[in-house]
Design a protein around this motif. Structure first.
Motif, PDB file in Angstrom:
ATOM      1  N   LYS A 162       0.964  -1.064  -0.276  1.00 57.34           N
ATOM      2  CA  LYS A 162      -0.248   0.222   0.318  1.00 57.34           C
ATOM      3  C   LYS A 162       1.004   1.642  -0.231  1.00 57.34           C
ATOM      4  CE  LYS A 162      -3.595  -2.432   2.456  1.00 57.34           C
ATOM      5  NZ  LYS A 162      -4.616  -2.970   3.518  1.00 57.34           N
ATOM      6  N   LEU A 163       0.341   2.845  -0.321  1.00 55.13           N
ATOM      7  CA  LEU A 163       1.639   3.631  -0.787  1.00 55.13           C
ATOM      8  C   LEU A 163       0.399   4.909  -0.260  1.00 55.13           C
ATOM      9  CD1 LEU A 163       3.986   5.147  -1.699  1.00 55.13           C
ATOM     10  CD2 LEU A 163       2.389   4.611  -4.091  1.00 55.13           C
ATOM     11  N   ALA A 164       1.218   5.580   0.427  1.00 57.48           N
ATOM     12  CA  ALA A 164      -0.123   7.169   0.872  1.00 57.48           C
ATOM     13  C   ALA A 164       1.309   7.881   0.262  1.00 57.48           C
ATOM     14  CB  ALA A 164       0.107   7.084   2.312  1.00 57.48           C
ATOM     15  N   ILE A 165       1.093   8.802  -0.839  1.00 56.41           N
ATOM     16  CA  ILE A 165       1.653  10.282  -1.303  1.00 56.41           C
ATOM     17  C   ILE A 165       1.729  11.529  -0.240  1.00 56.41           C
ATOM     18  CG2 ILE A 165       2.633  10.795  -3.632  1.00 56.41           C
ATOM     19  CD1 ILE A 165       1.477   8.954  -4.532  1.00 56.41           C
ATOM     20  N   LEU A 166       2.342  12.105   0.155  1.00 56.46           N
ATOM     21  CA  LEU A 166       2.301  13.198   0.776  1.00 56.46           C
ATOM     22  C   LEU A 166       2.515  14.236  -0.396  1.00 56.46           C
ATOM     23  CD1 LEU A 166       4.140  12.618   3.949  1.00 56.46           C
ATOM     24  CD2 LEU A 166       1.957  12.096   3.525  1.00 56.46           C
ATOM     25  N   THR A 167       1.654  15.288  -0.324  1.00 53.11           N
ATOM     26  CA  THR A 167       1.951  16.340  -0.762  1.00 53.11           C
ATOM     27  C   THR A 167       2.881  17.043  -1.688  1.00 53.11           C
ATOM     28  OG1 THR A 167       1.262  18.161   1.079  1.00 53.11           O
ATOM     29  CG2 THR A 167      -0.685  16.803  -0.625  1.00 53.11           C
ATOM     30  N   ARG A 168       4.259  17.067  -0.591  1.00 56.28           N
ATOM     31  CA  ARG A 168       5.218  17.561  -0.755  1.00 56.28           C
ATOM     32  C   ARG A 168       5.990  16.239   0.727  1.00 56.28           C
ATOM     33  NH1 ARG A 168       6.108  20.867   3.296  1.00 56.28           N
ATOM     34  NH2 ARG A 168       5.034  21.890   4.435  1.00 56.28           N
ATOM     35  N   ASN A 169       7.375  17.331   1.003  1.00 53.89           N
ATOM     36  CA  ASN A 169       8.417  17.053   1.732  1.00 53.89           C
ATOM     37  C   ASN A 169       8.053  17.872   2.693  1.00 53.89           C
ATOM     38  OD1 ASN A 169      11.011  17.106   2.751  1.00 53.89           O
ATOM     39  ND2 ASN A 169      10.568  15.497   2.557  1.00 53.89           N
ATOM     40  N   PHE A 170       7.010  16.670   4.020  1.00 51.45           N
ATOM     41  CA  PHE A 170       6.994  17.000   5.461  1.00 51.45           C
ATOM     42  C   PHE A 170       8.568  16.819   6.549  1.00 51.45           C
ATOM     43  CE2 PHE A 170       2.962  17.761   3.528  1.00 51.45           C
ATOM     44  CZ  PHE A 170       2.306  18.220   3.829  1.00 51.45           C
ATOM     45  N   GLY A 171       8.834  15.898   6.414  1.00 48.50           N
ATOM     46  CA  GLY A 171       9.638  15.158   7.083  1.00 48.50           C
ATOM     47  C   GLY A 171       9.982  14.227   7.222  1.00 48.50           C
ATOM     48  N   HIS A 172      10.695  13.410   7.238  1.00 53.59           N
ATOM     49  CA  HIS A 172      10.541  11.434   8.602  1.00 53.59           C
ATOM     50  C   HIS A 172       9.889  11.874   9.312  1.00 53.59           C
ATOM     51  CE1 HIS A 172      12.304   7.864   9.940  1.00 53.59           C
ATOM     52  NE2 HIS A 172      13.070   7.707   8.887  1.00 53.59           N
ATOM     53  N   GLN A 173      10.118  12.791  10.351  1.00 53.83           N
ATOM     54  CA  GLN A 173       9.063  11.960  11.484  1.00 53.83           C
ATOM     55  C   GLN A 173       7.117  11.924  10.879  1.00 53.83           C
ATOM     56  OE1 GLN A 173      10.757  10.924  14.741  1.00 53.83           O
ATOM     57  NE2 GLN A 173      11.991  11.125  13.156  1.00 53.83           N
ATOM     58  N   SER A 174       7.249  13.318  10.401  1.00 54.99           N
ATOM     59  CA  SER A 174       5.534  12.758   9.321  1.00 54.99           C
ATOM     60  C   SER A 174       4.983  12.479   8.816  1.00 54.99           C
ATOM     61  CB  SER A 174       5.493  14.893   8.731  1.00 54.99           C
ATOM     62  OG  SER A 174       5.921  15.698   9.609  1.00 54.99           O
ATOM     63  N   ALA A 175       6.351  11.966   7.691  1.00 53.02           N
ATOM     64  CA  ALA A 175       5.453  10.496   7.573  1.00 53.02           C
ATOM     65  C   ALA A 175       5.222   9.083   8.006  1.00 53.02           C
ATOM     66  CB  ALA A 175       6.942  10.118   5.735  1.00 53.02           C
ATOM     67  N   VAL A 176       6.152   9.140   8.682  1.00 57.29           N
ATOM     68  CA  VAL A 176       6.173   8.133  10.301  1.00 57.29           C
ATOM     69  C   VAL A 176       4.736   8.157  10.400  1.00 57.29           C
ATOM     70  CG1 VAL A 176       6.757   7.318  12.100  1.00 57.29           C
ATOM     71  CG2 VAL A 176       8.743   7.618  10.441  1.00 57.29           C
ATOM     72  N   SER A 177       4.187   9.002  10.890  1.00 61.31           N
ATOM     73  CA  SER A 177       3.080   9.995  11.571  1.00 61.31           C
ATOM     74  C   SER A 177       2.010   9.259  10.125  1.00 61.31           C
ATOM     75  CB  SER A 177       3.226  10.793  11.721  1.00 61.31           C
ATOM     76  OG  SER A 177       3.751  11.211  12.950  1.00 61.31           O
ATOM     77  N   ALA A 178       2.057   9.608   9.729  1.00 60.65           N
ATOM     78  CA  ALA A 178       1.365   9.324   8.094  1.00 60.65           C
ATOM     79  C   ALA A 178       0.965   7.662   8.054  1.00 60.65           C
ATOM     80  CB  ALA A 178       1.819   9.655   6.857  1.00 60.65           C
ATOM     81  N   GLY A 179       2.359   7.261   7.571  1.00 60.84           N
ATOM     82  CA  GLY A 179       1.790   5.952   7.764  1.00 60.84           C
ATOM     83  C   GLY A 179       1.872   5.418   8.611  1.00 60.84           C
ATOM     84  N   LEU A 180       1.821   5.672  10.230  1.00 61.70           N
ATOM     85  CA  LEU A 180       1.297   5.048  11.555  1.00 61.70           C
ATOM     86  C   LEU A 180      -0.972   5.383  11.458  1.00 61.70           C
ATOM     87  CD1 LEU A 180       3.462   6.316  14.089  1.00 61.70           C
ATOM     88  CD2 LEU A 180       3.177   3.935  13.247  1.00 61.70           C
ATOM     89  N   SER A 181      -0.946   6.392  11.168  1.00 61.27           N
ATOM     90  CA  SER A 181      -2.500   6.791  10.931  1.00 61.27           C
ATOM     91  C   SER A 181      -3.470   5.863   9.819  1.00 61.27           C
ATOM     92  CB  SER A 181      -2.272   7.936  10.574  1.00 61.27           C
ATOM     93  OG  SER A 181      -2.514   8.525   9.217  1.00 61.27           O
TER      94      SER A 181
END
Length: 315
Positions: A64-83
Motif C-alpha cells: 500500500k502507498l500513501a503519497i504526501l503532497t510535498r516533503n514534510f520530513g521523516h517524522q511526519s511521514a512516519v506519523s502518516a504511516g501510523l495513521s
C-alpha cells in the motif's frame, strides 16, 4: 485484508535505487512473516520510486502507498504511516535497508513472547562517517540528561508496537513530532533490541547533516525545559562574579595603596565578546522554544495526503 496481524510502515524519499533490493529482501522473509501489509509513505519523492511502488502494489494488494503532497520530513511521514496502519502490531523501518526486515520479525517475536507493548532497536554499531557517529553519540547523551522522559541512547524509529501503543501515539496533538520521544513519553512497557546498523544498500543518504541537527533541536525543545533554566543559572553566576569583583576592588581601594590599572584593550574585547556570545546563545535557545510555540499554535497538520494506492483515504 482479513486478520491482518502486522503493518510495516516504510517512509521513503527518492529511493528508486534501493527499492528493488528492499522488495527482494521483503519477499524473502515473507514466507516466515504473519499476515501483513507493507505501508509505504512517499515523503515528496521526485524520482521514479513512487512509480515503482505503484507497479508493485498493482500485483500485490498487501503493498500500500500513501503519497504526501510535498516533503514534510521523516517524522511526519512516519506519523502518516501510523495513521493508516491497521494491523494488530505495527512496525516502523527505513527503506534504505539500514533496518533489516529479518530483525523486524525477530522484534515482533520478542514483543509477543514477552508481552510488552514496544520493542525498539538500539544500535550497537553504525556504518556512518566518524562525524555523524560523534554527533549521534553527543545528541543521545545530551538528550538523556536534558529530557524529562529520555529515550534509550542510540535508539531510533525502528521498532514494533502494539495496536494500543500506536493509537496512543497518533492521538497526540503535536504538529512537530519526534516519534521516538513521544514513544518514550507513553511510559508503556518496552524492551530494547540490540542491532548492528547496516550501511545503506544503495543510493545516497536523504537525511543531510542540517536535517539531523534540526531534528535534534526539535527533539530537545519538545521534551525538555531545562535549557530555559540555563539563562537563570548563568545570569545568577555572572551577577555573583560581578558582586565578588566589586567587593575585591572596593577592598583594594579602601585598605591598600594599590591602584588597579586597566588591563588593556585586548582583555576588554575578550570579555565583551564572551558575554555578548553568552547573551546571543541564550537568545538562540529562547528562539527555538518560541519557534516551537509558533508552529504549534498555528495548528497546521503534520502532513497532507495527495493520493493513496490500496488504501482507504477516508480512514
Amino acid at each position: 485484508m482479513d486478520n491482518l496481524e502486522l503493518s510495516v510502515v516504510i517512509p521513503f524519499l527518492n529511493e528508486e535505487r534501493v527499492l528493488p533490493l528492499l522488495r527482494q529482501r521483503l519477499e524473502e522473509v515473507r514466507a516466515h512473516a504473519p499476515a501483513w501489509e507493507l505501508l509505504f509513505v512517499s515523503d515528496g519523492s521526485t524520482d521514479a520510486s513512487v512509480n515503482y511502488i505503484e507497479t508493485w502494489a498493482k500485483h500485490d494488494p498487501a503493498v500500500k502507498l500513501a503519497i504526501l503532497t510535498r516533503n514534510f520530513g521523516h517524522q511526519s511521514a512516519v506519523s502518516a504511516g501510523l495513521s493508516f496502519a491497521s494491523g494488530d502490531f505495527v512496525g516502523v523501518m527505513d527503506a534504505d535497508l539500514q533496518d533489516d526486515p529479518e530483525t523486524l520479525l525477530a522484534m515482533l517475536q520478542v514483543l509477543r513472547s514477552e508481552k510488552v507493548e514496544i520493542v525498539y532497536a538500539v544500535r550497537t554499531s553504525r556504518q556512518e562517517s566518524p562525524i555523524k557517529r560523534f554527533l549521534y553519540y553527543a545528541f543521545y547523551r545530551a538528550y538523556r540528561y536534558l529530557a524529562d522522559t529520555p529515550v534509550q541512547p542510540d535508539s531510533g524509529d525502528f521498532c514494533v508496537m502494539t495496536r494500543r501503543a500506536v493509537e496512543l501515539l497518533i492521538a497526540f496533538p503535536e504538529k512537530l513530532r519526534f516519534v521516538r520521544g513521544l514513544r518514550a513519553w507513553l511510559g508503556l512497557t518496552g524492551k530494547a533490541f540490540p542491532v548492528a546498523r547496516s550501511a545503506r544498500a544503495a543510493g545516497d543518504p536523504q537525511y543531510s547533516l542540517g536535517k539531523l541537527i534540526k531534528l535534534a533541536l526539535s527533539g530537545l525543545t519538545s521534551f525538555s525545559t531545562r535549557p530555559l533554566r540555563l539563562g537563570f543559572i548563568c545570569g545568577t553566576l555572572l551577577c555573583l562574579c560581578a558582586v565578588i569583583a566589586a567587593i575585591v576592588y572596593l577592598g583594594l581601594a579602601l585598605f591598600t595603596d594599590t591602584r588597579v590599572a586597566a588591563p588593556g584593550f585586548t582583555t576588554l574585547v575578550v570579555i565583551l565578546l564572551f558575554f555578548n556570545g553568552m547573551f546571543f546563545l541564550y537568545l538562540g535557545v529562547l528562539g527555538e522554544y518560541i519557534g516551537q510555540i509558533f508552529m504549534e499554535v498555528k495548528a497546521r497538520p503534520s502532513f497532507l495526503i495527495a493520493r493513496t494506492v490500496n488504501l482507504n483515504q477516508g480512514k
